[in-house]
Write a protein that holds these residues in place. Sequence first.
Motif, PDB file in Angstrom:
ATOM      1  N   ASP A   1       0.966  -1.164   0.192  1.00 38.84           N
ATOM      2  CA  ASP A   1      -0.093   0.284  -0.104  1.00 38.84           C
ATOM      3  C   ASP A   1       0.786   1.375  -0.005  1.00 38.84           C
ATOM      4  O   ASP A   1       1.654   1.558   1.006  1.00 38.84           O
ATOM      5  CB  ASP A   1      -0.763  -0.030   1.152  1.00 38.84           C
ATOM      6  N   LEU A   2       0.662   2.205  -0.926  1.00 37.22           N
ATOM      7  CA  LEU A   2       1.585   3.110  -1.164  1.00 37.22           C
ATOM      8  C   LEU A   2       0.632   4.581  -0.904  1.00 37.22           C
ATOM      9  O   LEU A   2       1.162   5.519  -0.898  1.00 37.22           O
ATOM     10  CB  LEU A   2       2.009   3.361  -2.780  1.00 37.22           C
ATOM     11  N   ARG A   3      -0.734   4.234  -0.722  1.00 40.23           N
ATOM     12  CA  ARG A   3      -1.715   5.412  -0.573  1.00 40.23           C
ATOM     13  C   ARG A   3      -1.142   6.437   0.427  1.00 40.23           C
ATOM     14  O   ARG A   3      -1.054   6.182   1.709  1.00 40.23           O
ATOM     15  CB  ARG A   3      -3.073   5.088   0.008  1.00 40.23           C
ATOM     16  N   GLY A   4      -1.241   7.739   0.171  1.00 37.13           N
ATOM     17  CA  GLY A   4      -0.652   8.841   0.974  1.00 37.13           C
ATOM     18  C   GLY A   4       0.549   9.114   1.529  1.00 37.13           C
ATOM     19  O   GLY A   4       0.893   9.728   2.391  1.00 37.13           O
ATOM     20  N   ARG A   5       1.334   8.022   1.066  1.00 35.35           N
ATOM     21  CA  ARG A   5       2.994   8.045   1.501  1.00 35.35           C
ATOM     22  C   ARG A   5       3.601   9.311   1.061  1.00 35.35           C
ATOM     23  O   ARG A   5       3.502   9.691  -0.130  1.00 35.35           O
ATOM     24  CB  ARG A   5       3.597   6.755   1.472  1.00 35.35           C
ATOM     25  N   LYS A   6       4.571   9.871   1.968  1.00 37.94           N
ATOM     26  CA  LYS A   6       5.543  10.848   1.639  1.00 37.94           C
ATOM     27  C   LYS A   6       6.787  10.516   2.170  1.00 37.94           C
ATOM     28  O   LYS A   6       7.743  11.173   1.439  1.00 37.94           O
ATOM     29  CB  LYS A   6       4.882  12.177   2.438  1.00 37.94           C
ATOM     30  N   THR A   7       6.938   9.387   2.698  1.00 39.14           N
ATOM     31  CA  THR A   7       8.612   9.108   2.895  1.00 39.14           C
ATOM     32  C   THR A   7       8.799   7.624   2.656  1.00 39.14           C
ATOM     33  O   THR A   7       7.861   7.008   2.600  1.00 39.14           O
ATOM     34  CB  THR A   7       8.770   9.595   4.629  1.00 39.14           C
ATOM     35  N   GLY A   8       9.864   7.358   2.563  1.00 38.70           N
ATOM     36  CA  GLY A   8      10.237   5.542   2.177  1.00 38.70           C
ATOM     37  C   GLY A   8      10.007   4.885   3.443  1.00 38.70           C
ATOM     38  O   GLY A   8       9.779   5.555   4.680  1.00 38.70           O
ATOM     39  N   PHE A   9       9.894   3.696   3.235  1.00 35.53           N
ATOM     40  CA  PHE A   9       9.735   2.520   4.392  1.00 35.53           C
ATOM     41  C   PHE A   9      10.281   1.441   4.021  1.00 35.53           C
ATOM     42  O   PHE A   9      10.775   1.030   3.001  1.00 35.53           O
ATOM     43  CB  PHE A   9       8.110   2.630   4.381  1.00 35.53           C
ATOM     44  N   LYS A  10      10.564   0.461   5.180  1.00 35.87           N
ATOM     45  CA  LYS A  10      10.899  -0.950   4.849  1.00 35.87           C
ATOM     46  C   LYS A  10       9.622  -1.602   5.519  1.00 35.87           C
ATOM     47  O   LYS A  10       9.499  -1.471   6.594  1.00 35.87           O
ATOM     48  CB  LYS A  10      12.207  -1.220   5.597  1.00 35.87           C
ATOM     49  N   ALA A  11       9.277  -2.868   4.952  1.00 30.44           N
ATOM     50  CA  ALA A  11       8.264  -3.555   5.491  1.00 30.44           C
ATOM     51  C   ALA A  11       8.304  -5.099   4.904  1.00 30.44           C
ATOM     52  O   ALA A  11       8.884  -5.437   4.103  1.00 30.44           O
ATOM     53  CB  ALA A  11       6.957  -2.994   4.906  1.00 30.44           C
ATOM     54  N   PRO A  12       7.920  -5.857   5.912  1.00 30.08           N
ATOM     55  CA  PRO A  12       7.659  -7.340   5.332  1.00 30.08           C
ATOM     56  C   PRO A  12       6.921  -7.745   4.349  1.00 30.08           C
ATOM     57  O   PRO A  12       5.894  -6.898   4.114  1.00 30.08           O
ATOM     58  CB  PRO A  12       7.525  -7.966   6.740  1.00 30.08           C
ATOM     59  N   ILE A  13       7.003  -8.524   3.462  1.00 28.14           N
ATOM     60  CA  ILE A  13       6.011  -8.627   2.327  1.00 28.14           C
ATOM     61  C   ILE A  13       5.691 -10.289   2.222  1.00 28.14           C
ATOM     62  O   ILE A  13       6.676 -11.350   2.637  1.00 28.14           O
ATOM     63  CB  ILE A  13       6.681  -8.176   0.943  1.00 28.14           C
ATOM     64  N   THR A  14       4.653 -10.813   1.422  1.00 33.01           N
ATOM     65  CA  THR A  14       4.335 -12.166   1.210  1.00 33.01           C
ATOM     66  C   THR A  14       4.760 -12.147  -0.339  1.00 33.01           C
ATOM     67  O   THR A  14       4.866 -11.216  -0.931  1.00 33.01           O
ATOM     68  CB  THR A  14       3.099 -12.316   1.250  1.00 33.01           C
ATOM     69  N   VAL A  15       4.971 -13.518  -0.438  1.00 37.54           N
ATOM     70  CA  VAL A  15       5.173 -13.862  -2.046  1.00 37.54           C
ATOM     71  C   VAL A  15       3.973 -14.591  -2.396  1.00 37.54           C
ATOM     72  O   VAL A  15       3.704 -15.713  -1.829  1.00 37.54           O
ATOM     73  CB  VAL A  15       6.420 -14.725  -2.006  1.00 37.54           C
ATOM     74  N   GLU A  16       3.392 -14.398  -3.657  1.00 33.63           N
ATOM     75  CA  GLU A  16       2.312 -14.804  -4.153  1.00 33.63           C
ATOM     76  C   GLU A  16       2.501 -15.930  -5.402  1.00 33.63           C
ATOM     77  O   GLU A  16       3.514 -15.563  -6.297  1.00 33.63           O
ATOM     78  CB  GLU A  16       1.126 -13.796  -4.610  1.00 33.63           C
ATOM     79  N   LYS A  17       1.763 -16.906  -5.507  1.00 29.09           N
ATOM     80  CA  LYS A  17       2.076 -17.672  -6.429  1.00 29.09           C
ATOM     81  C   LYS A  17       1.569 -17.291  -7.881  1.00 29.09           C
ATOM     82  O   LYS A  17       0.046 -16.574  -7.805  1.00 29.09           O
ATOM     83  CB  LYS A  17       1.158 -19.148  -6.437  1.00 29.09           C
ATOM     84  N   SER A  18       2.056 -17.449  -9.098  1.00 29.43           N
ATOM     85  CA  SER A  18       1.353 -16.969 -10.353  1.00 29.43           C
ATOM     86  C   SER A  18       0.605 -17.791 -11.053  1.00 29.43           C
ATOM     87  O   SER A  18      -0.172 -17.485 -11.861  1.00 29.43           O
ATOM     88  CB  SER A  18       2.548 -16.535 -11.296  1.00 29.43           C
ATOM     89  N   SER A  19       0.604 -19.031 -10.506  1.00 30.15           N
ATOM     90  CA  SER A  19      -0.639 -19.991 -10.740  1.00 30.15           C
ATOM     91  C   SER A  19      -0.778 -21.295  -9.663  1.00 30.15           C
ATOM     92  O   SER A  19      -0.062 -21.292  -9.002  1.00 30.15           O
ATOM     93  CB  SER A  19       0.040 -20.828 -12.108  1.00 30.15           C
ATOM     94  N   LYS A  20      -1.979 -21.807  -9.874  1.00 28.21           N
ATOM     95  CA  LYS A  20      -2.144 -22.626  -8.649  1.00 28.21           C
ATOM     96  C   LYS A  20      -1.230 -23.678  -8.896  1.00 28.21           C
ATOM     97  O   LYS A  20      -1.273 -24.519  -7.847  1.00 28.21           O
ATOM     98  CB  LYS A  20      -3.825 -23.142  -9.212  1.00 28.21           C
ATOM     99  N   ARG A  21      -0.611 -23.992 -10.154  1.00 23.75           N
ATOM    100  CA  ARG A  21      -0.008 -25.377 -10.313  1.00 23.75           C
ATOM    101  C   ARG A  21       1.624 -25.103  -9.959  1.00 23.75           C
ATOM    102  O   ARG A  21       2.386 -25.764 -10.007  1.00 23.75           O
ATOM    103  CB  ARG A  21      -0.121 -25.651 -11.460  1.00 23.75           C
ATOM    104  N   ILE A  22       1.674 -23.629  -9.725  1.00 19.31           N
ATOM    105  CA  ILE A  22       3.361 -23.351  -9.246  1.00 19.31           C
ATOM    106  C   ILE A  22       3.648 -23.325  -7.889  1.00 19.31           C
ATOM    107  O   ILE A  22       2.672 -22.791  -6.997  1.00 19.31           O
ATOM    108  CB  ILE A  22       3.591 -21.881  -9.963  1.00 19.31           C
TER     109      ILE A  22
END
Length: 346
Positions: A183-204
Amino acid sequence: MKLHEFTAELFSNWPVKLFSIAAAVVLYFSYQLISLDSKSFSLPLQVREGGNFVLTESAPQYVRVTVRAKTDKLAVIQKSDIQAYIDTSSVTAAGPNSLQVKLELKDFFTLMEPLDIQVKPHTLLLSFEKNAYKVVPLKPLFFGTPAEGFEVSSWTVSPAAVKISGPESITESTSEVYTGTIDLRGRKTGFKAPITVEKSSKRIEILDVPDATIKVEIAASLGKRTFPNLPVGIFNLNGKLQTAGDMPKVSLVLSGGKKALEAFVPDNTTVQADFTDIDAAGTYSVPLRIYIPDEFSVVGIEPPLLKVELSENKAYIPSSENDDDFSVQTQPVFPAALAMLFEDAL
């Protein structure tokens, strides 16, 4: 009756007697089954994968299981007591393969008699491909935009790439894997955050995913603005000389923060022609000085050198102290200004 007579009587017409016994057994069990109550469940179908081949399509999500037993026994059976699954470890070749739907029952089913369990569909025809592996880049999926006047200047994802596996055709066609939404909405400064990794296909499948993070740098939005037909001021023109006509105008292109550029209003002190070291009439290509706030940078100016015709100033009266008196052009003052001799930047 004597023994041999009994034996002869026992084995006489034996096919008929054997058929009668079999029919009696069938009738008995048929009656047992007919007298049973039934209960049906819609169960999720588990796919237990293994081996060198994987599904290229999704198996059915559910199968229907029907249990028949005595009424009192049937009442205790719950949906969670049965698991339906297929096992792909037996597949040894790519292409369509027929797999049996198997059932896993709780131990108490072994104590039930009589008992009949049916599953539909009983077999599934599914397509398989060789399992393949690949390393692909991990890219962020941004949602929304920063505050007005700001933009993402850079981002770094760690790890930069992940290892995937899946059907050979799908794996080879996968060029990247995306993170969950950031989410970048309304941000004015940089940040560091944990993220998830999403599969591009159900078979991957994503293999060995470590803790992933993203670092985003946010800065004021940069833009360009052209200022056409700017007047040019005069700098260090010898008092003995004067311009033969009106000073030519220039077009100035600046880069910087969009909001600041929109608010900037140049005047006749922003661009100045530098007449230093010119002490005689004639036509000259004069270098330009540019005075702009530090937050801006010059992209270009046209023309970069100003062609100006100078003539003698007949109204000039030399001072008694210095015959080479100059007409002093006061330089503009900015809180944080950049004075630039454009000729040196070419």
